[in-house]
Design a protein around this motif. Structure first.
Motif, PDB file in Angstrom:
ATOM      1  N   GLY A   1       0.807  -1.220   0.000  1.00 48.05           N
ATOM      2  CA  GLY A   1       0.000   0.000   0.000  1.00 48.05           C
ATOM      3  C   GLY A   1       0.835   1.263   0.000  1.00 48.05           C
ATOM      4  O   GLY A   1       0.504   2.243  -0.679  1.00 48.05           O
ATOM      5  N   ILE A   2       1.947   1.251   0.744  1.00 47.38           N
ATOM      6  CA  ILE A   2       2.822   2.430   0.786  1.00 47.38           C
ATOM      7  C   ILE A   2       3.532   2.626  -0.549  1.00 47.38           C
ATOM      8  O   ILE A   2       3.659   3.760  -1.046  1.00 47.38           O
ATOM      9  N   VAL A   3       3.996   1.525  -1.145  1.00 48.51           N
ATOM     10  CA  VAL A   3       4.613   1.626  -2.474  1.00 48.51           C
ATOM     11  C   VAL A   3       3.603   2.179  -3.479  1.00 48.51           C
ATOM     12  O   VAL A   3       3.920   3.053  -4.303  1.00 48.51           O
ATOM     13  N   ALA A   4       2.374   1.661  -3.410  1.00 49.01           N
ATOM     14  CA  ALA A   4       1.320   2.162  -4.293  1.00 49.01           C
ATOM     15  C   ALA A   4       1.079   3.649  -4.068  1.00 49.01           C
ATOM     16  O   ALA A   4       0.814   4.386  -5.019  1.00 49.01           O
ATOM     17  N   ALA A   5       1.182   4.084  -2.812  1.00 44.49           N
ATOM     18  CA  ALA A   5       0.946   5.493  -2.494  1.00 44.49           C
ATOM     19  C   ALA A   5       1.977   6.394  -3.170  1.00 44.49           C
ATOM     20  O   ALA A   5       1.639   7.483  -3.657  1.00 44.49           O
ATOM     21  N   PHE A   6       3.228   5.967  -3.206  1.00 47.73           N
ATOM     22  CA  PHE A   6       4.269   6.770  -3.869  1.00 47.73           C
ATOM     23  C   PHE A   6       3.976   6.890  -5.363  1.00 47.73           C
ATOM     24  O   PHE A   6       4.106   7.973  -5.949  1.00 47.73           O
ATOM     25  N   ILE A   7       3.579   5.795  -5.982  1.00 50.80           N
ATOM     26  CA  ILE A   7       3.267   5.834  -7.414  1.00 50.80           C
ATOM     27  C   ILE A   7       2.019   6.665  -7.672  1.00 50.80           C
ATOM     28  O   ILE A   7       1.956   7.439  -8.636  1.00 50.80           O
ATOM     29  N   VAL A   8       1.029   6.518  -6.795  1.00 51.48           N
ATOM     30  CA  VAL A   8      -0.207   7.297  -6.927  1.00 51.48           C
ATOM     31  C   VAL A   8       0.082   8.791  -6.776  1.00 51.48           C
ATOM     32  O   VAL A   8      -0.490   9.624  -7.495  1.00 51.48           O
ATOM     33  N   THR A   9       0.963   9.143  -5.842  1.00 51.34           N
ATOM     34  CA  THR A   9       1.316  10.552  -5.647  1.00 51.34           C
ATOM     35  C   THR A   9       1.926  11.143  -6.909  1.00 51.34           C
ATOM     36  O   THR A   9       1.586  12.256  -7.327  1.00 51.34           O
ATOM     37  N   LEU A  10       2.827  10.386  -7.533  1.00 50.94           N
ATOM     38  CA  LEU A  10       3.440  10.852  -8.777  1.00 50.94           C
ATOM     39  C   LEU A  10       2.389  11.013  -9.871  1.00 50.94           C
ATOM     40  O   LEU A  10       2.368  12.028 -10.588  1.00 50.94           O
ATOM     41  N   PHE A  11       1.487  10.035  -9.981  1.00 53.59           N
ATOM     42  CA  PHE A  11       0.411  10.103 -10.982  1.00 53.59           C
ATOM     43  C   PHE A  11      -0.489  11.316 -10.725  1.00 53.59           C
ATOM     44  O   PHE A  11      -0.858  12.042 -11.652  1.00 53.59           O
ATOM     45  N   ALA A  12      -0.837  11.516  -9.455  1.00 61.33           N
ATOM     46  CA  ALA A  12      -1.720  12.638  -9.115  1.00 61.33           C
ATOM     47  C   ALA A  12      -1.057  13.975  -9.414  1.00 61.33           C
ATOM     48  O   ALA A  12      -1.715  14.909  -9.890  1.00 61.33           O
ATOM     49  N   ARG A  13       0.246  14.078  -9.116  1.00 53.87           N
ATOM     50  CA  ARG A  13       0.943  15.341  -9.396  1.00 53.87           C
ATOM     51  C   ARG A  13       0.958  15.657 -10.886  1.00 53.87           C
ATOM     52  O   ARG A  13       0.835  16.821 -11.285  1.00 53.87           O
ATOM     53  N   LEU A  14       1.089  14.632 -11.700  1.00 53.04           N
ATOM     54  CA  LEU A  14       1.209  14.853 -13.137  1.00 53.04           C
ATOM     55  C   LEU A  14      -0.147  15.031 -13.829  1.00 53.04           C
ATOM     56  O   LEU A  14      -0.255  15.778 -14.802  1.00 53.04           O
ATOM     57  N   VAL A  15      -1.180  14.340 -13.318  1.00 50.07           N
ATOM     58  CA  VAL A  15      -2.457  14.295 -14.035  1.00 50.07           C
ATOM     59  C   VAL A  15      -3.578  15.015 -13.294  1.00 50.07           C
ATOM     60  O   VAL A  15      -4.326  15.805 -13.895  1.00 50.07           O
TER      61      VAL A  15
END
Length: 250
Positions: free
Chosen positions: A13-27
């Motif tokens: 879940g924490i790893v997913a959160a880092f990827i989600v944060t990057l996705f959210a920042r970009l999109v």
């Protein structure tokens, strides 16, 4: 074993959160900025009209948390906490299902659970109550909108559980494929009834940019899809190793 799975679920879940944060920042966050700019322009226009009847305009309220903090460390912290909690719950559900209700392997079961969770928790509720950016929605209805949204999630999850039980009940008589179709039909039928029963909410301003609204809602679904896919794949890989080690020790 449950403890090991719980730890790995939280890590996934924490790893997913880092990827989600990057996705959210970009999109997602660029659409939020556009929505905030729209809201600010409306507020400025309202104040300019009201200013003719006021001797001195009121000072703007101080910003408690800066926008840079919100879409930076604030976003990462929130998603990390959410990801750890969701990953932990996901792993506990996996521990209950694996080997008892399902005969699928760890990777397949984890990915299937993630797809089901995305459908029940994110996709179906978003059909009834799609995500809304700033400047959309009235302050007076925040509590009501929050309650109806979480009610939709709860009912969708319950419908998914009921549909799975219905499918399992027909598995021996109708076969696996037909049972899957029956389960899917039961879920869709329940969801249609629920979506008609719950109240409709439409508070989008008439002049709000349609493109911004559409992109924000697609980005919101993208964030959820990214979260569940990463958890499903990542946790499945880690759970497979844990279960293999346990089997070797026996």
């Amino acid at each position: 074993m449950t403890r090991d799975l719980l730890i790995r679920g939280m890590i996934a879940g924490i790893v997913a959160a880092f990827i989600v944060t990057l996705f959210a920042r970009l999109v997602a966050e660029p659409q939020v900025d556009l929505a905030i700019a729209f809201e600010a322009s409306h507020d400025q226009a309202a104040h300019s009209h009201a200013g003719h009847a006021m001797a001195m305009p009121a000072d703007p309220e101080p910003e408690l948390v800066s926008r840079d903090t919100q879409k930076g460390i604030g976003l990462l912290t929130a998603t990390a906490l959410y990801g750890a909690a969701v990953g932990g719950i996901f792993s506990l559900v996996f521990a209950v299902i694996y080997g008892r209700i399902s005969t699928l392997g760890p990777r397949s079961l984890s990915l299937l659970m993630a797809i089901g969770a995305f459908i029940a928790i994110a996709l179906v509720p978003a059909i009834k109550y799609p995500a809304t950016p700033p400047a959309v929605g009235q302050h007076e209805t925040v509590v009501f909108r929050t309650l109806t949204y979480f009610a939709m999630i709860a009912l969708s999850v319950v419908a998914m559980v009921v549909a799975i039980k219905v499918g399992r009940a027909f598995a021996n008589k109708a076969g696996a494929f037909n049972a899957m179709l029956i389960a899917a039909g039961a879920y869709v039928a329940i969801i249609i009834a629920v979506q008609f029963a719950l109240p409709a909410i439409n508070e989008v301003p008439a002049d709000f940019p349609a493109v911004v609204l559409w992109r924000f809602r697609i980005a919101s679904l993208g964030v959820q899809a990214t979260l569940w896919v990463v958890i499903g794949i990542g946790f499945g890989a880690m759970a497979d190793r844990v279960l293999r080690r346990q089997a070797e020790r026996r």
